[in-house]
Design a protein around this motif. Structure first.
Motif, PDB file in Angstrom:
ATOM      1  N   VAL A  14       0.843  -1.197   0.000  1.00 18.48           N
ATOM      2  CA  VAL A  14       0.000   0.000   0.000  1.00 18.48           C
ATOM      3  C   VAL A  14       0.874   1.242   0.000  1.00 18.48           C
ATOM      4  O   VAL A  14       1.805   1.362   0.798  1.00 18.48           O
ATOM      5  CB  VAL A  14      -0.935   0.024   1.223  1.00 18.48           C
ATOM      6  N   LEU A  15       0.585   2.146  -0.927  1.00 20.50           N
ATOM      7  CA  LEU A  15       1.260   3.451  -0.971  1.00 20.50           C
ATOM      8  C   LEU A  15       0.197   4.511  -1.201  1.00 20.50           C
ATOM      9  O   LEU A  15      -0.449   4.541  -2.257  1.00 20.50           O
ATOM     10  CB  LEU A  15       2.306   3.491  -2.088  1.00 20.50           C
ATOM     11  N   ASN A  16       0.000   5.362  -0.213  1.00 21.21           N
ATOM     12  CA  ASN A  16      -0.995   6.412  -0.304  1.00 21.21           C
ATOM     13  C   ASN A  16      -0.366   7.734  -0.719  1.00 21.21           C
ATOM     14  O   ASN A  16       0.788   8.007  -0.392  1.00 21.21           O
ATOM     15  CB  ASN A  16      -1.710   6.597   1.036  1.00 21.21           C
ATOM     16  N   GLY A  17      -1.148   8.546  -1.441  1.00 23.27           N
ATOM     17  CA  GLY A  17      -0.710   9.902  -1.745  1.00 23.27           C
ATOM     18  C   GLY A  17      -0.147  10.120  -3.129  1.00 23.27           C
ATOM     19  O   GLY A  17       0.211  11.253  -3.472  1.00 23.27           O
ATOM     20  N   VAL A  18      -0.020   9.081  -3.962  1.00 23.83           N
ATOM     21  CA  VAL A  18       0.489   9.253  -5.335  1.00 23.83           C
ATOM     22  C   VAL A  18      -0.674   9.652  -6.251  1.00 23.83           C
ATOM     23  O   VAL A  18      -1.652   8.909  -6.384  1.00 23.83           O
ATOM     24  CB  VAL A  18       1.158   7.965  -5.859  1.00 23.83           C
ATOM     25  N   LYS A  19      -0.553  10.807  -6.906  1.00 22.91           N
ATOM     26  CA  LYS A  19      -1.627  11.317  -7.749  1.00 22.91           C
ATOM     27  C   LYS A  19      -1.515  10.850  -9.205  1.00 22.91           C
ATOM     28  O   LYS A  19      -2.506  10.851  -9.932  1.00 22.91           O
ATOM     29  CB  LYS A  19      -1.647  12.849  -7.688  1.00 22.91           C
ATOM     30  N   ASN A  20      -0.318  10.482  -9.625  1.00 21.22           N
ATOM     31  CA  ASN A  20      -0.112  10.059 -11.013  1.00 21.22           C
ATOM     32  C   ASN A  20      -0.777   8.720 -11.298  1.00 21.22           C
ATOM     33  O   ASN A  20      -0.911   7.876 -10.404  1.00 21.22           O
ATOM     34  CB  ASN A  20       1.377   9.887 -11.336  1.00 21.22           C
ATOM     35  N   LYS A  21      -1.123   8.509 -12.556  1.00 21.35           N
ATOM     36  CA  LYS A  21      -1.564   7.191 -12.993  1.00 21.35           C
ATOM     37  C   LYS A  21      -0.339   6.318 -13.223  1.00 21.35           C
ATOM     38  O   LYS A  21       0.637   6.754 -13.836  1.00 21.35           O
ATOM     39  CB  LYS A  21      -2.375   7.288 -14.283  1.00 21.35           C
ATOM     40  N   VAL A  22      -0.364   5.112 -12.722  1.00 25.86           N
ATOM     41  CA  VAL A  22       0.737   4.172 -12.925  1.00 25.86           C
ATOM     42  C   VAL A  22       0.505   3.416 -14.231  1.00 25.86           C
ATOM     43  O   VAL A  22      -0.509   2.731 -14.403  1.00 25.86           O
ATOM     44  CB  VAL A  22       0.842   3.180 -11.746  1.00 25.86           C
ATOM     45  N   LYS A  23       1.455   3.551 -15.167  1.00 24.16           N
ATOM     46  CA  LYS A  23       1.341   2.859 -16.454  1.00 24.16           C
ATOM     47  C   LYS A  23       1.737   1.387 -16.335  1.00 24.16           C
ATOM     48  O   LYS A  23       1.149   0.516 -16.977  1.00 24.16           O
ATOM     49  CB  LYS A  23       2.209   3.552 -17.494  1.00 24.16           C
ATOM     50  N   LYS A  24       2.738   1.119 -15.495  1.00 24.49           N
ATOM     51  CA  LYS A  24       3.184  -0.262 -15.337  1.00 24.49           C
ATOM     52  C   LYS A  24       3.942  -0.399 -14.021  1.00 24.49           C
ATOM     53  O   LYS A  24       4.669   0.512 -13.611  1.00 24.49           O
ATOM     54  CB  LYS A  24       4.096  -0.683 -16.499  1.00 24.49           C
ATOM     55  N   ALA A  25       3.764  -1.536 -13.369  1.00 22.91           N
ATOM     56  CA  ALA A  25       4.532  -1.878 -12.174  1.00 22.91           C
ATOM     57  C   ALA A  25       5.152  -3.255 -12.395  1.00 22.91           C
ATOM     58  O   ALA A  25       4.502  -4.157 -12.923  1.00 22.91           O
ATOM     59  CB  ALA A  25       3.633  -1.910 -10.943  1.00 22.91           C
ATOM     60  N   TYR A  26       6.429  -3.389 -12.011  1.00 24.16           N
ATOM     61  CA  TYR A  26       7.108  -4.678 -12.165  1.00 24.16           C
ATOM     62  C   TYR A  26       8.260  -4.763 -11.172  1.00 24.16           C
ATOM     63  O   TYR A  26       8.665  -3.755 -10.567  1.00 24.16           O
ATOM     64  CB  TYR A  26       7.619  -4.870 -13.595  1.00 24.16           C
ATOM     65  N   LEU A  27       8.766  -5.951 -10.988  1.00 23.17           N
ATOM     66  CA  LEU A  27       9.877  -6.185 -10.069  1.00 23.17           C
ATOM     67  C   LEU A  27      11.200  -6.115 -10.822  1.00 23.17           C
ATOM     68  O   LEU A  27      11.340  -6.728 -11.894  1.00 23.17           O
ATOM     69  CB  LEU A  27       9.734  -7.553  -9.409  1.00 23.17           C
ATOM     70  N   LEU A  28      12.177  -5.382 -10.284  1.00 21.53           N
ATOM     71  CA  LEU A  28      13.485  -5.316 -10.932  1.00 21.53           C
ATOM     72  C   LEU A  28      14.142  -6.686 -10.996  1.00 21.53           C
ATOM     73  O   LEU A  28      14.937  -6.966 -11.894  1.00 21.53           O
ATOM     74  CB  LEU A  28      14.404  -4.334 -10.192  1.00 21.53           C
ATOM     75  N   ALA A  29      13.828  -7.548 -10.028  1.00 19.31           N
ATOM     76  CA  ALA A  29      14.418  -8.887 -10.009  1.00 19.31           C
ATOM     77  C   ALA A  29      13.817  -9.799 -11.083  1.00 19.31           C
ATOM     78  O   ALA A  29      14.361 -10.883 -11.340  1.00 19.31           O
ATOM     79  CB  ALA A  29      14.229  -9.531  -8.634  1.00 19.31           C
ATOM     80  N   ASP A  30      12.726  -9.354 -11.701  1.00 23.63           N
ATOM     81  CA  ASP A  30      12.074 -10.136 -12.744  1.00 23.63           C
ATOM     82  C   ASP A  30      12.673  -9.751 -14.097  1.00 23.63           C
ATOM     83  O   ASP A  30      12.419  -8.660 -14.616  1.00 23.63           O
ATOM     84  CB  ASP A  30      10.567  -9.856 -12.729  1.00 23.63           C
ATOM     85  N   GLY A  31      13.467 -10.640 -14.657  1.00 27.22           N
ATOM     86  CA  GLY A  31      14.114 -10.351 -15.934  1.00 27.22           C
ATOM     87  C   GLY A  31      13.141 -10.083 -17.059  1.00 27.22           C
ATOM     88  O   GLY A  31      13.478  -9.402 -18.036  1.00 27.22           O
ATOM     89  N   GLU A  56       2.781   8.333 -15.293  1.00 29.34           N
ATOM     90  CA  GLU A  56       2.528   9.347 -16.313  1.00 29.34           C
ATOM     91  C   GLU A  56       2.941  10.716 -15.793  1.00 29.34           C
ATOM     92  O   GLU A  56       2.460  11.161 -14.749  1.00 29.34           O
ATOM     93  CB  GLU A  56       1.044   9.361 -16.688  1.00 29.34           C
ATOM     94  N   GLY A  57       3.864  11.371 -16.504  1.00 29.89           N
ATOM     95  CA  GLY A  57       4.309  12.700 -16.115  1.00 29.89           C
ATOM     96  C   GLY A  57       5.237  12.678 -14.923  1.00 29.89           C
ATOM     97  O   GLY A  57       5.589  11.620 -14.387  1.00 29.89           O
ATOM     98  N   GLY A  58       5.662  13.864 -14.493  1.00 33.02           N
ATOM     99  CA  GLY A  58       6.504  13.971 -13.315  1.00 33.02           C
ATOM    100  C   GLY A  58       5.747  13.585 -12.066  1.00 33.02           C
ATOM    101  O   GLY A  58       4.540  13.850 -11.948  1.00 33.02           O
ATOM    102  N   LEU A  59       6.436  12.957 -11.126  1.00 31.36           N
ATOM    103  CA  LEU A  59       5.774  12.444  -9.932  1.00 31.36           C
ATOM    104  C   LEU A  59       5.114  13.566  -9.138  1.00 31.36           C
ATOM    105  O   LEU A  59       5.736  14.581  -8.823  1.00 31.36           O
ATOM    106  CB  LEU A  59       6.790  11.712  -9.052  1.00 31.36           C
ATOM    107  N   ASP A  60       3.836  13.356  -8.817  1.00 33.97           N
ATOM    108  CA  ASP A  60       3.044  14.331  -8.066  1.00 33.97           C
ATOM    109  C   ASP A  60       2.406  13.604  -6.886  1.00 33.97           C
ATOM    110  O   ASP A  60       1.641  12.655  -7.078  1.00 33.97           O
ATOM    111  CB  ASP A  60       1.969  14.943  -8.969  1.00 33.97           C
ATOM    112  N   VAL A  61       2.728  14.039  -5.667  1.00 30.18           N
ATOM    113  CA  VAL A  61       2.214  13.355  -4.488  1.00 30.18           C
ATOM    114  C   VAL A  61       1.648  14.355  -3.489  1.00 30.18           C
ATOM    115  O   VAL A  61       1.923  15.556  -3.557  1.00 30.18           O
ATOM    116  CB  VAL A  61       3.316  12.519  -3.788  1.00 30.18           C
ATOM    117  N   ASP A  62       0.849  13.833  -2.580  1.00 29.59           N
ATOM    118  CA  ASP A  62       0.362  14.607  -1.433  1.00 29.59           C
ATOM    119  C   ASP A  62       1.520  14.725  -0.439  1.00 29.59           C
ATOM    120  O   ASP A  62       1.933  13.746   0.169  1.00 29.59           O
ATOM    121  CB  ASP A  62      -0.822  13.888  -0.794  1.00 29.59           C
ATOM    122  N   ARG A  63       2.074  15.915  -0.294  1.00 32.93           N
ATOM    123  CA  ARG A  63       3.264  16.118   0.523  1.00 32.93           C
ATOM    124  C   ARG A  63       2.951  16.427   1.984  1.00 32.93           C
ATOM    125  O   ARG A  63       3.837  16.775   2.756  1.00 32.93           O
ATOM    126  CB  ARG A  63       4.135  17.235  -0.070  1.00 32.93           C
TER     127      ARG A  63
END
Length: 566
Positions: A358-375, A416-423
């Motif tokens: 869980v990560l709260n406060g991110v306003k951007n739309k996430v286009k893709k999430a993946y694990l760096l350990a996953d080749g 999408e775009g520069g990271l925008d969060v609830d600071r």
């Protein structure tokens, strides 16, 4: 200290390599290594100069191999090396023409290890940097520090600091900057008593001889000197505590110079978590090794460094050249770094959120999430939502049941775009709200001080109010908390004399000689989502002092208030 004629662009260019590097090797090595009791042994044992000089005559590190040292740093993923060219004992670990008390003229070794390191670093693309003790020098009769002087051989009243300063100190700094090629930075230490004028003189000399050479803040006790802030030994600051670039000098065990008794080695797990934690706050980690009297880096140090390097080989994209997390607090499950439109979530394996991250406060739309350990960079399911009535953004990332990497597993987010969060201060994972003292508004009074924050509660509930303190080894808790502490929030008051309720054995941000201690103050009830104010009243709510090296001064440091939903 910023140069008056220097442009912001010139300073940015000079700092760029260091800001991208993130990770360096500190080396404490000298005559003191013979005794195996750390680098302060001459001072603590009051060893006479004539006796110490005889030790220098026995110092013959025949197993020293500059190529092996540099190769070790490179395998660890370190980008720069800072080595003690002269520590407080006054012994130069290079061929100094200014003073004969050096490794070539005063020891049977007869070689200049800094020359050899300079060449090895050049070949491997590692930046060579020098530590230089410019004020403390127990060997020289005229060196004067405001506290740590050789008074067993010399009389303070007979010292003439200008004699030491103008000849030995400035002469040796000139040698280091003119005889070893381009130097990445000069790392100064314990400048107590040095005048502002002399601080300015030494900075000007360095700028003249090597304009690109960085200078750490410990060049002076006056505020704002140097290119970046050296934190106290082993100190990791809270978010927002530093307004400029900073670095944590940290030991692999508990000593700096070689110690035969100190076998308290940090695990690879702890080192990697601390590294990403520091980088997530915008800092660099300068990790120390203490080679033996024979010139060998201890096997335990090499083992740990290689484990860190193996992890960085897979995950360096999420460390090197990144910027800090935009959130003004630590995340419960790990750390965050940012690079352009990429966000990296460093999830600690020992508290793996198998039910979903869980990560709260991110306003951007996430286009893709993946694990760096996953080749294959296979996509992870992501759910994002927004509640307009509380202006609360929520993200949940489905993770595999088990961590895919060693120690820390990295989730990469393409946004999408520069990271925008609830600071603001908002609820995060496990419904906790963390309020760091350095980001509060502090009002000082006659004895009691007040710290104030504004935070946003996304859900109603009962919250435990917990103080987070760092307690120095040997400190008496009751001397610091000899008064009732009061917290007011949501129209309620919680108050008590804090106790050492929980001692955190594996703190991510607290190091020896400090221990993280949690104290429960009481509970408050938040009946409705919304924005609330919290006021903390205690003697320990103190504004941050100016200047470097303030860390070891406090017996107990109040760091933050946590609201934990129960």
């Amino acid at each position: 200290m910023a140069d008056s004629l220097e442009t912001a662009s010139e300073r940015k260019n000079r700092m760029q390599w260091w800001k991208e590097a993130k990770f360096g090797m500190f080396i404490h090595w000298g005559v003191y290594s013979l005794l195996g009791q750390g680098e302060w042994v001459m001072y603590f044992s009051k060893i006479p100069v004539k006796v110490y000089e005889k030790l220098a005559a026995e110092f013959n590190p025949e197993q020293f191999d500059a190529k092996a040292w540099v190769a070790c740093a490179k395998r660890a993923g370190m980008k720069y090396i800072v080595i003690t060219a002269k520590h407080h004992d006054g012994f130069a670990m290079y061929h100094s023409r200014t003073d004969p008390f050096n490794i070539v003229d005063a020891s049977p070794f007869g070689r200049d290890p800094l020359k050899e390191l300079s060449e090895a670093c050049r070949v491997e693309g590692i930046r060579l940097c020098f530590y230089y003790s410019h004020v403390i020098d127990w060997h020289h009769p005229h060196a004067i520090h405001d506290t740590y002087n050789n008074l067993w051989d010399y009389e303070l009243e007979k010292k003439a600091f200008f004699s030491y300063w103008n000849h030995k100190a400035k002469g040796q700094i000139r040698e280091l900057l003119t005889e070893y090629g381009p130097i990445g930075l000069l790392w100064f230490d314990t400048s107590g008593g040095l005048s502002k004028k002399e601080s300015e003189v030494i900075v000007s000399m360095i700028r003249e001889l090597q304009p690109e050479c960085l200078i750490n803040s410990r060049v002076s006790h006056w505020p704002d000197f140097g290119d970046y802030q050296s934190k106290g030994d082993n100190e990791i600051p809270m978010h927002g505590e530093e307004t400029r670039e900073w670095e944590t000098p940290m030991t692999l065990n508990q000593s700096w110079g070689y110690s035969t008794k100190d076998q308290v080695w940090k695990s690879a797990d702890a080192l990697i978590r601390k590294l990403v934690h520091i980088v997530s706050k915008g800092g660099n980690l300068l990790l120390n090794v203490g080679p033996t009297e024979t010139g060998v880096i201890p096997a335990k140090s090499v083992e740990r460094l290689e484990e860190v390097g193996a992890w960085l080989e897979r995950n360096g994209e999420a460390v090197y050249g990144t910027s800090a997390s935009p959130f003004p607090y630590e995340l419960e499950w790990g750390a965050m770094t940012v690079k352009g439109e990429m966000v990296f979530l460093h999830v600690f394996n020992h508290d793996w959120p198998a039910e979903g991250l869980v990560l709260n406060g991110v306003k951007n739309k996430v286009k893709k999430a993946y694990l760096l350990a996953d080749g294959n960079a296979s996509s992870l399911p992501v759910q994002q939502s927004y509640l307009p009535e509380t202006d609360h953004y929520t993200m949940r990332i489905r993770l595999p049941e088990l961590p895919p990497d060693d120690y820390v597993s990295v989730v990469a987010l393409e946004v999408e775009g520069g990271l925008d969060v609830d600071r603001g201060f908002i609820q995060q994972a496990q419904d906790a709200i963390k309020l760091d003292l350095v980001l509060s508004e502090i009002t000082t009074g006659s004895g009691m001080n007040e710290a104030r924050w504004t935070f946003k509660a996304a859900s109603p509930g009962v919250f435990e109010v917990v103080l987070v303190n760092f307690k120095k080894s040997g400190a008496v808790w009751e001397k610091e908390y000899d008064h009732e502490v009061t917290v007011q929030a949501a129209g309620q008051t919680a108050a008590c004399v804090p106790k050492e309720d929980v001692v955190v054995s594996d703190s991510i941000s607290c190091q020896h000689p400090y221990t993280e201690v949690h104290s429960s103050i009481g509970r408050i009830v938040i009946e409705h989502p919304g924005t609330y104010a919290l006021t903390l009243s205690t003697k320990l709510a103190k504004p941050k002092p100016n200047g470097p090296e303030i860390w070891q001064a406090a017996s107990v440091k109040l760091r933050s208030v946590r609201l934990v939903q129960v």
